[in-house]
Design an enzyme around this catalytic site. Structure first.
Site, short mmCIF file in Angstrom:
data_model
loop_
_atom_site.label_atom_id
_atom_site.label_comp_id
_atom_site.label_asym_id
_atom_site.label_seq_id
_atom_site.Cartn_x
_atom_site.Cartn_y
_atom_site.Cartn_z
N GLY A 37 0.84 -1.19 0.00
CA GLY A 37 0.00 0.00 0.00
C GLY A 37 0.87 1.24 0.00
N CYS A 38 0.46 2.26 0.72
CA CYS A 38 1.19 3.53 0.77
C CYS A 38 2.65 3.30 1.13
CB CYS A 38 0.54 4.45 1.80
SG CYS A 38 1.49 5.92 2.18
N PHE A 39 3.57 3.68 0.25
CA PHE A 39 4.97 3.39 0.55
C PHE A 39 5.53 4.27 1.66
CE2 PHE A 39 6.07 5.50 -3.86
CZ PHE A 39 5.59 6.73 -3.44
N CYS A 41 4.14 4.60 4.50
CA CYS A 41 3.90 3.83 5.72
C CYS A 41 4.85 2.64 5.84
CB CYS A 41 2.46 3.34 5.74
SG CYS A 41 1.22 4.66 5.76
N TYR A 193 -2.83 11.24 8.19
CA TYR A 193 -3.23 10.39 7.06
C TYR A 193 -3.28 8.93 7.49
CZ TYR A 193 -2.16 7.03 3.45
OH TYR A 193 -2.13 5.90 2.69
#
Length: 217
Positions: A37-39, A41, A193
């Site tokens: 997912g979101c890199f 994170c 976020y």
């Protein structure tokens, strides 16, 4: 018995995990590439692991050369948001990193991760040879523990394109960002976020005490 398995797994992960995260100076460095997912994170999580010297955000798995962030998130390139984890195998093993990764994402979701939807946010492990066999073994073990089908695939290594500079170490940046929460510095915007996206809440729901990173957020 479940509590015993969780305790044993926690002990295994704890050997390689340090919330303080100091930088390791390795004589020989190995690399593991994963998409979760979101890199931002994934980078933040694994830079806190003892034995990890560097984590780089980027794009891999697609067909477009030198993709930009806009290209990848718009869709159609086939690329995943991914990270390349460089580590010292004398301090943390590939098996430990794989166990941590699988327990830091929603391995049951084939359509993205948490609030981020679409092909670029899918999960995957990119590996070949012995590393691919290790990844498959880690998935089997995690699936047995979870009791649900894991849809995270093991895919062949492909060219890894580093993401734009502003994406690197985003989670600890100090630039001001305009967000839905108002004007925040970059690090605070990242925290807001991550919380709003529900990443840690979902990981805790799936993995409980076996989640190596969610407890700290």
């Amino acid at each position: 018995m479940t509590h015993i398995k969780t305790a044993l797994l926690g002990a295994l992960i704890a050997v390689g995990f340090s919330v303080q995260g100091g930088t390791a100076h390795a004589a020989a460095t190995e690399t593991l590439t994963v998409a979760g997912g979101c890199f931002w994170c994934v980078e933040a999580d694994f830079e806190a692991v003892k034995g990890v010297s560097e984590v780089v955000s980027g794009y891999t798995g697609g067909t477009t050369d030198n993709p930009t962030y806009k290209d990848v998130t718009r869709g159609g390139t086939g690329h995943y948001e991914a990270v390349r984890i460089m580590y010292d195998p004398a301090q943390v093993s590939r098996a430990q990193l794989l166990a941590m990764f699988l327990r830091s994402v929603d391995v049951t979701d084939a359509g993205g991760q948490f609030c981020d939807r679409g092909e670029s946010y899918r999960t995957a492990i990119f590996a070949e040879g012995a590393a691919a066999e290790d990844a498959k073994a880690a998935i089997r073990q995690a699936q047995q523990e979870l009791g649900q089908e894991i849809v995270t695939p093991v895919l062949p290594l492909q060219t890894f394109y580093e993401a734009e500079e502003y994406h690197q170490d985003y989670y600890k940046g100090s630039d001001l960002q305009i967000t839905r929460f108002g004007i925040k510095d970059q690090a605070e915007a990242y925290k807001r976020y991550r919380s709003a996206c529900g990443r840690d809440a979902r990981v805790r729901e799936l993995w409980g005490d076996a989640a190596p990173f969610a407890k700290g957020h």
